[in-house]
Every structure is written in C-alpha cells, then in structure tokens.
Design a protein around this motif. Structure first.
Motif, short mmCIF file in Angstrom:
data_model
loop_
_atom_site.label_atom_id
_atom_site.label_comp_id
_atom_site.label_asym_id
_atom_site.label_seq_id
_atom_site.Cartn_x
_atom_site.Cartn_y
_atom_site.Cartn_z
N THR A 71 0.79 -1.27 0.36
CA THR A 71 0.03 0.03 -0.41
C THR A 71 0.65 1.10 0.06
OG1 THR A 71 -1.56 -1.23 1.09
CG2 THR A 71 -1.44 1.52 1.41
N GLY A 72 1.93 1.60 0.69
CA GLY A 72 3.07 2.37 0.75
C GLY A 72 3.32 2.50 -0.58
N ALA A 75 1.12 3.64 -2.68
CA ALA A 75 0.71 4.95 -2.73
C ALA A 75 1.76 6.36 -3.07
CB ALA A 75 0.91 5.65 -1.04
N ALA A 78 0.84 6.57 -7.25
CA ALA A 78 0.38 7.08 -7.61
C ALA A 78 1.29 8.30 -7.11
CB ALA A 78 -0.95 7.42 -6.26
N ALA A 79 1.30 9.02 -6.17
CA ALA A 79 1.94 10.31 -5.88
C ALA A 79 2.77 11.24 -6.55
CB ALA A 79 2.61 10.40 -4.10
N HIS A 239 6.50 6.47 1.80
CA HIS A 239 6.72 4.89 1.56
C HIS A 239 6.72 4.63 3.25
CE1 HIS A 239 7.35 1.13 -0.53
NE2 HIS A 239 6.64 0.89 0.35
N VAL A 242 3.24 5.44 5.80
CA VAL A 242 2.17 4.50 4.82
C VAL A 242 2.20 3.22 6.06
CG1 VAL A 242 0.43 3.57 3.05
CG2 VAL A 242 1.43 6.39 3.06
#
Length: 309
Positions: A71-72, A75, A78-79, A239, A242
């Motif tokens: 998930t990190g 993320a 996406a960022a 990263h 998260v």
C-alpha cells in the motif's frame, strides 16, 4: 548515533569505495557493469533461490505484511505520477517513470544489508517475503501502465507478450520462481550444489554495493530539482510512513514491522533508472533521484531505526 556508526555507515562505506575507485579511474565503467551484472544475474538469483526455497511459507507470506508494504509502494507510485503530471506538467510517459521511482525501493541492495546489520541474519525472513513478489509485481504494474499508455489500446496481445517477456527474462525473478518451486515441491538440493550456491550468494551483497557506488558516480544531480526532491520525499518519507502506520494498525510482529518499514525507507533502486532508460523518458530525474536519495537515506534510515521498536 551508535546505529549510524554500526549499521548504516559500513554499508555506505562499501558504496563509497566503489564511487571513489571509479572517480579516481582505478576501476573502469566496463568493470563496474561486469560486477553489477554478476551480482544481479548470478549471485542474487542464487541468494534468492536459497532464501525462498528455505522459507517457512506459513510464517513468511503474511497478508498484513504485504498490505502494509505494498500500500505504501502504490501510494508512492500515485503520488509520483500525479505530482509529476499535475504539479510539474510532465508528459504522461515521464509521469509514469517518475511514479515508478516513488514505488520501487532498493529492497535488495540496501534493504537486506541494512536489516541484517541492524537486527541480524535471522531477521531477514520478512525481507525475503517482500522481495519474493517485489520485482514481479512492481515491474508488472509499471510495464503494463507504460505499455498501455504507449499502445493507446492497440495490439493488446502483443503488448501482453512483451510485458511478460520483460518480467520473466529477469534473472532475479527466475531465482524467485525456482525458489518457490523447490519450496512447494520439497525438492532436495544436493549438499554439494547447495554449498556452491551459498559460496556465490555470499558474494552478492558486497559485489552489488561496491558496483552500486561505481554506478552512482555516473549520475550528476542537474536540473529538475523540484521533481527530484519530490521523488526523494516520496521514497524516504511517504512510503515508510504509510507502511509504518498500516503495520501498527494491522498488528505486524516486531520483526515484520522492522523489515517492512526499513525496506520501504530505502532510496529508489537502480531498476528505476533501468525502467526510465528502457523507455527513454525522465532519465535525468531517475538518475539524479537515485543518487540524491541514496545519499540522504544515510540520515533518514537512522531516523527510522530510532523510531522502530
């Protein structure tokens, strides 16, 4: 301070030695490429095969561990992609490569030796669990999104074949796949073969770290500094943050949390530059972010080591 001296600096001294000898023309670019080729195509596949073939899969393959770490990673992708596109107005293909830089941490060349020095060789099982799907999953995502963007919907079967070929031609992935086959089937590795594999495996980390220093010498931080700073922040802060938050929420064990957060806190891996170079996009950002984030990680890893239990 003791963690910095005992855990982090020895790893970066080896990297620095590689940087120094290439800078002083004592080691050629061809020799660096050969050394890294040996590490990535032979020594690390042997290391991964041995580690994964001996993993206790019931303990190692934890859904919470994967959810927290990846998930990190997603993320970070996406960022990086949205930041590059919406803030810095980069083309879509550049943005995908920059997102890949925010997603693909240096789990093997830095994550394994840092975790081993901090917590011992017995702490590496969660690292190898993460690594077992790291390259196949993240390369698969990056290649798929890039190819779909380039293809604009045309030639789906040809693109799928190209993606699968690119992923499974990688020596690291072959080592992982063969390790899982040996683990699942219980196929016994003859002792003499295992001894030879262990000899080659022991050369993987020092060879790769030394070669990494030589590779970093080639890259100069230049231009696109705001974009490069964004990638560094994503890799070194977002990263692992998260991953740490989700790891605490999902009840990871202390060992799992340490491995997941430390792996997430590593600078972008060399594969991020390979990915950008493969498509001829955002190469300056990828190369400079690799160099700057690796240097900055000396401090940020120290901070994460202080935070972790």
């Amino acid at each position: 301070m003791q963690a910095l001296l005992d855990v982090i600096l020895p790893v970066f001294i080896v990297i620095g030695a590689g940087y120094l000898v290439v800078w002083r023309k004592m080691f050629s670019d061809a020799a660096v490429d050969g050394l890294m080729g040996f590490a990535q195509n032979f020594a690390f596949p042997c290391l991964l095969f041995r580690a994964i073939s001996q993993l206790n899969l019931d303990d190692a393959l934890s859904l919470s561990l994967f959810v927290s770490f990846y998930t990190g990673a997603f993320a970070g992708f996406a960022a990086g992609l949205l930041g590059a596109r919406l803030i810095f107005r980069r083309p879509w293909q550049d943005s995908i490569a920059i997102g890949f830089c925010g997603m693909f941490s240096n789990s093997l060349l830095l994550g394994v030796p840092i975790t081993e020095r901090a917590y011992g060789a017995d702490a590496l099982q969660p690292n190898f669990a993460i690594i077992s799907i790291h390259a196949p999953m993240l390369y698969g995502i990056g290649l798929t999104i890039m190819e779909l963007t380039r293809a604009q919907g045309a030639g789906a079967m040809a693109k799928a074949k190209a993606i699968l070929t690119a992923v499974f031609r990688n020596g690291l992935i072959l080592g992982i796949v063969l390790g899982f086959i040996a683990n699942f089937t219980g196929f016994p590795v003859p002792e003499v073969v295992g001894g030879a594999l262990d000899l080659v495996s022991r050369a993987a980390l020092p060879a790769a770290l030394f070669a990494l220093g030589g590779i970093l010498y080639r890259y100069r931080p230049e231009g696109d500094m705001a974009t490069i700073a964004m990638v560094c922040c994503i890799s070194l802060i977002l990263h692992p943050l998260v991953t740490y938050t989700l790891g605490k929420m999902t009840g990871l064990t202390t060992g799992q949390l340490r491995s997941a957060v430390l792996t997430a806190s590593m600078a972008p891996g060399v594969n991020t530059y390979i990915f950008a170079n493969m498509y001829g996009v955002a190469r300056r950002v990828a190369a400079s972010a690799l160099l700057m984030a690796t240097a900055l990680s000396i401090v940020t890893i120290w901070v994460w080591l202080a935070i972790l239990p």
